[in-house]
Design a protein around this motif. Structure first.
Motif, PDB file in Angstrom:
ATOM      1  N   GLN A   1      -5.192  -8.522  -3.937  1.00 42.65           N
ATOM      2  CA  GLN A   1      -4.414  -7.661  -4.675  1.00 42.65           C
ATOM      3  C   GLN A   1      -5.090  -6.282  -3.890  1.00 42.65           C
ATOM      4  O   GLN A   1      -3.859  -5.428  -3.106  1.00 42.65           O
ATOM      5  CB  GLN A   1      -4.099  -7.526  -6.408  1.00 42.65           C
ATOM      6  CG  GLN A   1      -3.296  -8.529  -7.027  1.00 42.65           C
ATOM      7  CD  GLN A   1      -3.101  -7.765  -8.444  1.00 42.65           C
ATOM      8  OE1 GLN A   1      -3.263  -7.514  -8.510  1.00 42.65           O
ATOM      9  NE2 GLN A   1      -2.006  -8.666  -8.725  1.00 42.65           N
ATOM     10  N   GLU A   2      -6.093  -5.391  -4.403  1.00 42.90           N
ATOM     11  CA  GLU A   2      -7.040  -4.490  -3.480  1.00 42.90           C
ATOM     12  C   GLU A   2      -6.925  -4.389  -1.885  1.00 42.90           C
ATOM     13  O   GLU A   2      -6.422  -3.621  -1.147  1.00 42.90           O
ATOM     14  CB  GLU A   2      -8.406  -4.501  -4.294  1.00 42.90           C
ATOM     15  CG  GLU A   2      -8.841  -3.345  -3.549  1.00 42.90           C
ATOM     16  CD  GLU A   2     -10.078  -3.026  -4.086  1.00 42.90           C
ATOM     17  OE1 GLU A   2     -11.197  -2.327  -3.407  1.00 42.90           O
ATOM     18  OE2 GLU A   2     -11.001  -4.130  -5.118  1.00 42.90           O
TER      19      GLU A   2
ATOM     20  N   LEU B   1     -12.403 -15.673  -3.840  1.00 44.17           N
ATOM     21  CA  LEU B   1     -11.855 -14.655  -3.856  1.00 44.17           C
ATOM     22  C   LEU B   1     -10.658 -14.592  -5.232  1.00 44.17           C
ATOM     23  O   LEU B   1      -9.997 -16.044  -5.595  1.00 44.17           O
ATOM     24  CB  LEU B   1     -11.089 -14.197  -2.708  1.00 44.17           C
ATOM     25  CG  LEU B   1     -11.525 -13.686  -1.598  1.00 44.17           C
ATOM     26  CD1 LEU B   1     -10.818 -14.320  -0.324  1.00 44.17           C
ATOM     27  CD2 LEU B   1     -12.304 -13.069  -1.249  1.00 44.17           C
ATOM     28  N   ASP B   2     -10.994 -14.245  -5.931  1.00 46.84           N
ATOM     29  CA  ASP B   2      -9.805 -13.512  -7.415  1.00 46.84           C
ATOM     30  C   ASP B   2      -8.602 -12.957  -6.478  1.00 46.84           C
ATOM     31  O   ASP B   2      -8.514 -12.105  -5.603  1.00 46.84           O
ATOM     32  CB  ASP B   2     -10.402 -13.212  -8.405  1.00 46.84           C
ATOM     33  CG  ASP B   2     -11.392 -11.878  -8.002  1.00 46.84           C
ATOM     34  OD1 ASP B   2     -10.672 -11.036  -7.545  1.00 46.84           O
ATOM     35  OD2 ASP B   2     -11.943 -11.604  -8.856  1.00 46.84           O
ATOM     36  N   ILE B   3      -7.475 -12.811  -7.919  1.00 46.76           N
ATOM     37  CA  ILE B   3      -6.279 -11.726  -7.646  1.00 46.76           C
ATOM     38  C   ILE B   3      -6.759 -10.748  -7.579  1.00 46.76           C
ATOM     39  O   ILE B   3      -5.837 -10.095  -6.311  1.00 46.76           O
ATOM     40  CB  ILE B   3      -5.558 -13.066  -8.362  1.00 46.76           C
ATOM     41  CG1 ILE B   3      -4.576 -11.785  -8.514  1.00 46.76           C
ATOM     42  CG2 ILE B   3      -5.906 -12.234  -9.889  1.00 46.76           C
ATOM     43  CD1 ILE B   3      -3.288 -13.069  -7.239  1.00 46.76           C
ATOM     44  N   ASP B   4      -7.675  -9.881  -8.426  1.00 45.81           N
ATOM     45  CA  ASP B   4      -7.514  -9.239  -7.996  1.00 45.81           C
ATOM     46  C   ASP B   4      -8.231  -8.317  -6.585  1.00 45.81           C
ATOM     47  O   ASP B   4      -8.231  -7.651  -6.079  1.00 45.81           O
ATOM     48  CB  ASP B   4      -8.917  -8.201  -9.102  1.00 45.81           C
ATOM     49  CG  ASP B   4      -8.270  -8.578 -10.540  1.00 45.81           C
ATOM     50  OD1 ASP B   4      -7.245  -8.737 -10.800  1.00 45.81           O
ATOM     51  OD2 ASP B   4      -9.515  -8.545 -11.713  1.00 45.81           O
TER      52      ASP B   4
ATOM     53  N   SER C   1      -3.318 -15.351   5.999  1.00 44.13           N
ATOM     54  CA  SER C   1      -5.110 -14.917   6.967  1.00 44.13           C
ATOM     55  C   SER C   1      -5.200 -13.420   6.438  1.00 44.13           C
ATOM     56  O   SER C   1      -6.920 -13.087   6.701  1.00 44.13           O
ATOM     57  CB  SER C   1      -4.589 -15.880   8.119  1.00 44.13           C
ATOM     58  OG  SER C   1      -4.609 -16.889   7.787  1.00 44.13           O
ATOM     59  N   LEU C   2      -4.835 -12.625   7.010  1.00 41.13           N
ATOM     60  CA  LEU C   2      -5.168 -11.186   7.228  1.00 41.13           C
ATOM     61  C   LEU C   2      -5.559 -10.727   5.948  1.00 41.13           C
ATOM     62  O   LEU C   2      -6.943 -10.171   5.280  1.00 41.13           O
ATOM     63  CB  LEU C   2      -3.598 -10.243   7.813  1.00 41.13           C
ATOM     64  CG  LEU C   2      -4.441  -8.837   7.410  1.00 41.13           C
ATOM     65  CD1 LEU C   2      -5.663  -8.606   7.964  1.00 41.13           C
ATOM     66  CD2 LEU C   2      -2.979  -7.647   8.419  1.00 41.13           C
ATOM     67  N   LYS C   3      -4.812 -11.011   4.903  1.00 41.19           N
ATOM     68  CA  LYS C   3      -4.922 -10.634   3.180  1.00 41.19           C
ATOM     69  C   LYS C   3      -6.333 -10.896   2.409  1.00 41.19           C
ATOM     70  O   LYS C   3      -7.732 -10.250   2.363  1.00 41.19           O
ATOM     71  CB  LYS C   3      -4.110 -10.813   2.877  1.00 41.19           C
ATOM     72  CG  LYS C   3      -2.935  -9.989   1.998  1.00 41.19           C
ATOM     73  CD  LYS C   3      -1.826 -10.379   1.058  1.00 41.19           C
ATOM     74  CE  LYS C   3      -2.313 -11.605   0.100  1.00 41.19           C
ATOM     75  NZ  LYS C   3      -1.349 -11.544  -0.311  1.00 41.19           N
ATOM     76  N   ARG C   4      -6.404 -12.445   3.215  1.00 41.72           N
ATOM     77  CA  ARG C   4      -8.248 -12.900   2.702  1.00 41.72           C
ATOM     78  C   ARG C   4      -8.981 -12.338   3.439  1.00 41.72           C
ATOM     79  O   ARG C   4     -10.323 -11.508   2.462  1.00 41.72           O
ATOM     80  CB  ARG C   4      -7.778 -14.671   2.925  1.00 41.72           C
ATOM     81  CG  ARG C   4      -6.634 -15.166   1.886  1.00 41.72           C
ATOM     82  CD  ARG C   4      -6.543 -17.073   2.242  1.00 41.72           C
ATOM     83  NE  ARG C   4      -8.198 -17.552   2.099  1.00 41.72           N
ATOM     84  CZ  ARG C   4      -9.089 -17.786   0.692  1.00 41.72           C
ATOM     85  NH1 ARG C   4      -8.077 -17.600  -0.479  1.00 41.72           N
ATOM     86  NH2 ARG C   4      -9.724 -18.226   0.607  1.00 41.72           N
TER      87      ARG C   4
ATOM     88  N   CYS D   1      -4.533  -2.188   0.684  1.00 40.94           N
ATOM     89  CA  CYS D   1      -6.181  -1.072   1.267  1.00 40.94           C
ATOM     90  C   CYS D   1      -5.078  -1.276   2.457  1.00 40.94           C
ATOM     91  O   CYS D   1      -5.002  -0.977   3.171  1.00 40.94           O
ATOM     92  CB  CYS D   1      -7.167  -2.478   1.581  1.00 40.94           C
ATOM     93  SG  CYS D   1      -8.211  -1.545   0.797  1.00 40.94           S
ATOM     94  N   ILE D   2      -4.526  -2.309   2.724  1.00 42.81           N
ATOM     95  CA  ILE D   2      -3.307  -3.251   4.718  1.00 42.81           C
ATOM     96  C   ILE D   2      -1.993  -2.009   4.413  1.00 42.81           C
ATOM     97  O   ILE D   2      -1.658  -1.192   5.699  1.00 42.81           O
ATOM     98  CB  ILE D   2      -3.390  -4.504   4.982  1.00 42.81           C
ATOM     99  CG1 ILE D   2      -4.473  -5.558   4.619  1.00 42.81           C
ATOM    100  CG2 ILE D   2      -2.165  -5.014   5.766  1.00 42.81           C
ATOM    101  CD1 ILE D   2      -4.481  -6.721   4.720  1.00 42.81           C
ATOM    102  N   VAL D   3      -1.335  -1.822   3.343  1.00 45.99           N
ATOM    103  CA  VAL D   3      -0.179  -1.633   3.148  1.00 45.99           C
ATOM    104  C   VAL D   3      -0.404   0.342   3.440  1.00 45.99           C
ATOM    105  O   VAL D   3      -0.052   1.468   4.378  1.00 45.99           O
ATOM    106  CB  VAL D   3       1.080  -1.759   2.411  1.00 45.99           C
ATOM    107  CG1 VAL D   3       1.755  -1.056   2.217  1.00 45.99           C
ATOM    108  CG2 VAL D   3       0.860  -3.086   2.270  1.00 45.99           C
TER     109      VAL D   3
END
Length: 395
Positions: free
Chosen positions: A364-365, A358-361, A298-301, A369-371
């Motif tokens: 991944q981006e 949202l695509d896979i790219d 959820s955070l990534k999305r 950003c989070i890390v």
């Protein structure tokens, strides 16, 4: 003269009986406050012990009560002059009110005196009123108790000025607490609410110049805060006439010690200033965002949608710039902006926002950003070493 007529009634040795006898002593001016205080302290201790209203008291409490009750009839030998100005005293040139305050672990109190000076330079002092109160059940520090007593002193002084027929030249306030004097003279330090409210009341009802220091041994309010047994109370000349120095010229009064060192930051009553840490808006936003999610996906999305929005804004900003450049410079600036708006509106109408995904790219981006944010926040020193040693540039 003002005196007391005591009729000891037969009451049971219970909380109710003790309260009945203590309340029967009519003393609106608090002239015998030091003697009554020990009985009030006993009542409070019985309440703390959970003693019922009609349960007979036992042990040490019973001994204290019998000792106090046996001295009650002797109160008839106590009296004070009803008239503040003695006969043949003559014209009054100076009239002052002196208020003394003090506190102890058992209670706090105050006492006020009227000091008159005539044409011949003769001085006469009379007790005006006294107040004695039991310490609150909730534990309070002695400095706070002293400050509460000082506040009571200021309030009683205001009442005396309204009620007395004399023209008061000046009021003085005496305390043996250096902490109270520091609080009152403070101009910069911020205090907690308890102290702040009482200092405000004191400053509104008095001037700093009116406050003076007195040694505990000379302070008559000490009797009001600790209480006296009947024999000591009747012999206590100081309580009725005030301390000896009041009968002397002002030059012989105790040295004023209001000028004090500043209040230390370690003082428990000083309000600590909050440490404000400035961080950039991006870090603040990302930290707030991470704390709201318990699901990694959820955070990534969410971050992915933010990145998508950022890309779209940049895309439309670039398009707007291109459209503006395509319009002839000869066109009026206002008309030029209108043409740009019209073209941009047409271009947006062709875009189907509902089909956006949202695509896979992007995901991944978002993960990078989070890390990267977490690494920069918690491992900045290690990253600096890596960047310095390996000349790595982190996007």
């Amino acid at each position: 003269m003002l005196g007391f007529k005591i009729i000891v009634q037969d009451r049971p040795t219970t909380r109710r009986g003790i309260l009945s006898i203590v309340s029967s002593i009519y003393d609106p001016l608090g002239l015998v406050s030091p003697f009554i205080l020990p009985a009030r302290i006993l009542l409070q201790s019985l309440w703390q012990q959970g003693s019922g209203w009609d349960r007979p008291i036992e042990g040490a409490g019973l001994q204290v009560w019998h000792k106090w009750l046996s001295g009650l009839p002797k109160l008839e030998s106590f009296s004070v002059a009803r008239c503040y100005k003695p006969k043949h005293f003559g014209e009054v040139l100076s009239c002052q009110v002196h208020n003394f305050s003090d506190a102890s672990e058992q209670g706090y109190g105050m006492v006020s005196y009227l000091r008159l000076v005539n044409k011949r330079g003769e001085i006469h002092c009379s007790i005006l009123l006294g107040k004695s109160r039991v310490a609150p059940l909730k534990k309070v520090t002695i400095p706070r108790m002293e400050l509460t007593a000082a506040t009571l002193s200021v309030r009683m002084n205001e009442k005396l000025k309204r009620e007395l027929d004399y023209n008061i030249d000046k009021s003085y306030f005496w305390t043996d607490s250096m902490s109270v004097l520091r609080y009152i003279t403070n101009e910069t330090t911020r205090f907690h609410t308890f102290v702040s409210n009482r200092v405000s009341t004191i400053r509104e009802g008095s001037e700093v110049s009116q406050w003076r220091y007195i040694n505990t041994k000379l302070n008559p309010a000490d009797d009001a805060s600790r209480g006296l047994i009947i024999t000591d109370f009747i012999k206590c000349k100081r309580w009725v006439t005030g301390p000896d120095f009041l009968w002397s010229p002002e030059s012989e009064w105790p040295e004023n010690q209001v000028v004090l060192e500043r209040i230390h930051d370690e003082d428990p009553e000083v309000k600590k200033l909050s440490n404000v840490v400035l961080i950039d808006e991006q870090s603040s936003f990302m930290s707030s965002l991470i704390s709201r999610f318990s699901s990694w996906m959820s955070l990534k999305r969410t971050v992915g949608w933010i990145l998508t929005g950022k890309r779209n804004l940049q895309h439309w900003a670039n398009l707007r710039k291109q459209v503006r450049e395509s319009i002839s410079a000869d066109v009026d600036p206002k008309k030029q902006e209108q043409l740009v708006d019209d073209k941009m509106r047409k271009m947006r109408s062709r875009v189907n926002l509902k089909s956006a995904s949202l695509d896979i790219d992007i995901l991944q981006e978002a993960e990078r950003c989070i890390v990267t944010y977490v690494q920069r926040r918690h491992f900045q020193d290690e990253l600096d070493i890596l960047l310095k040693g390996l000349h790595i540039t982190i996007a």
